[in-house]
Design a protein around this motif. Structure first.
Motif, PDB file in Angstrom:
ATOM      1  N   THR A   1       0.840  -1.188   0.000  1.00 36.21           N
ATOM      2  CA  THR A   1       0.000   0.000   0.000  1.00 36.21           C
ATOM      3  C   THR A   1       0.881   1.246   0.000  1.00 36.21           C
ATOM      4  OG1 THR A   1      -0.131   0.401   2.394  1.00 36.21           O
ATOM      5  CG2 THR A   1      -1.559  -1.337   1.489  1.00 36.21           C
ATOM      6  N   GLU A   2       0.230   2.407   0.070  1.00 34.36           N
ATOM      7  CA  GLU A   2       0.991   3.659   0.108  1.00 34.36           C
ATOM      8  C   GLU A   2       1.716   3.862   1.427  1.00 34.36           C
ATOM      9  OE1 GLU A   2      -2.724   4.578   2.273  1.00 34.36           O
ATOM     10  OE2 GLU A   2      -2.223   3.448   0.463  1.00 34.36           O
TER      11      GLU A   2
ATOM     12  N   CYS B   1       3.868  -2.438   3.635  1.00 28.97           N
ATOM     13  CA  CYS B   1       3.930  -3.634   2.803  1.00 28.97           C
ATOM     14  C   CYS B   1       3.997  -4.844   3.722  1.00 28.97           C
ATOM     15  CB  CYS B   1       5.168  -3.569   1.905  1.00 28.97           C
ATOM     16  SG  CYS B   1       5.536  -5.074   0.989  1.00 28.97           S
TER      17      CYS B   1
END
Length: 279
Positions: free
Chosen positions: A26-27, A30
């Motif tokens: 994701t932003e 991880c």
């Protein structure tokens, strides 16, 4: 103390296996589950013989900015006399399975399960597997950030078996940290510790801070709060947290939950260059 550290074995799932897993990127974080540590994602390194590795963290714009982390597997007779081609890199070695011989500044050290070594930048070192079985270890690398008036750190050779964990305040020992370097020693710009939660232990608030993290689960299982999500985690999984990613944890048991933790510490925020706005 006998500590069952998880080490990947590689291989490939059978063609009949379901593909569905727990990997997520994701932003803000991880998760690389243990099932992702297959033969097909291994790589090799110049200067190393009879060695393969899983590269689980590397500097990337907008994500990890400070460190790389490898899970190394060295076969009997393998190793390197020239392990790192980056003169400014400092390293931490943590052995999860087997026995490695580390030569540091000309002195040999035998590191078995739980063995830990901090290697300052600019030091001469070698690592070989002189045993009859493969050795598995984590290798964390970070470019050292000098600070005016502060010398580089001394080497550290230690073991999880010999360092007493320090309990966090008001936790009755359910949350403790094994610290290999003195946290007040400003020579260090990174820490690689082991965090232990006993069953029922938890991080009782959402930590939100500038340090980025790499967390490899050595033992046990838990649920981890990562940004907006609760994620199930078990031994062999790796988590990679961007700076300021909210995090919390609850270890339900039945045994201890332990992970190897990287974080960057003790330096000013960058204002110029990568990670900064100046030129």
């Amino acid at each position: 103390m006998t500590a069952p550290y998880f080490a990947p074995t590689g291989g490939l799932p059978p063609q009949t296996a379901l593909m569905t897993g727990r990997a997520i990127f994701t932003e803000a974080y991880c998760v690389i589950p243990k099932g992702c540590f297959s033969d097909i994602v291994t790589s090799y390194l110049p200067g190393w013989s009879e060695t393969r590795m899983w590269l689980i963290a590397r500097p990337m714009t907008g994500f990890s900015e400070t460190f790389s982390q490898y899970v190394m597997e060295v076969a009997p007779g393998g190793g390197s006399d020239a392990p790192d081609n980056e003169p400014g890199a400092q390293s931490v070695i943590f052995v999860t399975k087997g026995t490695a011989t580390l030569s540091l500044d000309g002195q040999d050290h035998v590191l078995d399960d739980g063995g830990y070594a901090y290697i300052p930048p600019g030091r001469a070192w070698r690592l070989w597997n002189r045993s009859g079985a493969p050795v598995h270890f984590h290798w964390v690398r970070k470019l050292y950030e000098p600070a005016e008036g502060i010398a580089t750190p001394d080497p550290i050779v230690s073991s999880d078996r010999t360092v007493t964990p320090i309990a966090m305040p008001d936790t009755d020992g359910r949350w403790a940290t094994t610290r290999f370097a003195d946290p007040s020693d400003l020579r260090h710009d990174m820490h690689v510790n082991i965090v232990t939660f006993q069953p029922g232990g938890l991080i009782p608030f959402e930590e939100t801070h500038v340090m980025e993290h790499g967390l490899y689960v050595l033992e046990g299982k838990a649920v981890y709060k990562l940004n907006r999500d609760w994620v199930e985690i078990e031994a062999g999984d790796f988590m990679w947290l961007r700076a300021y990613c909210p995090q919390a944890c609850y270890a339900a048991g039945p045994g201890p939950f332990r992970y190897l933790l990287y974080k960057d510490v003790n330096r000013h925020a960058k204002l110029r260059g990568p990670g900064g706005f100046g030129r």
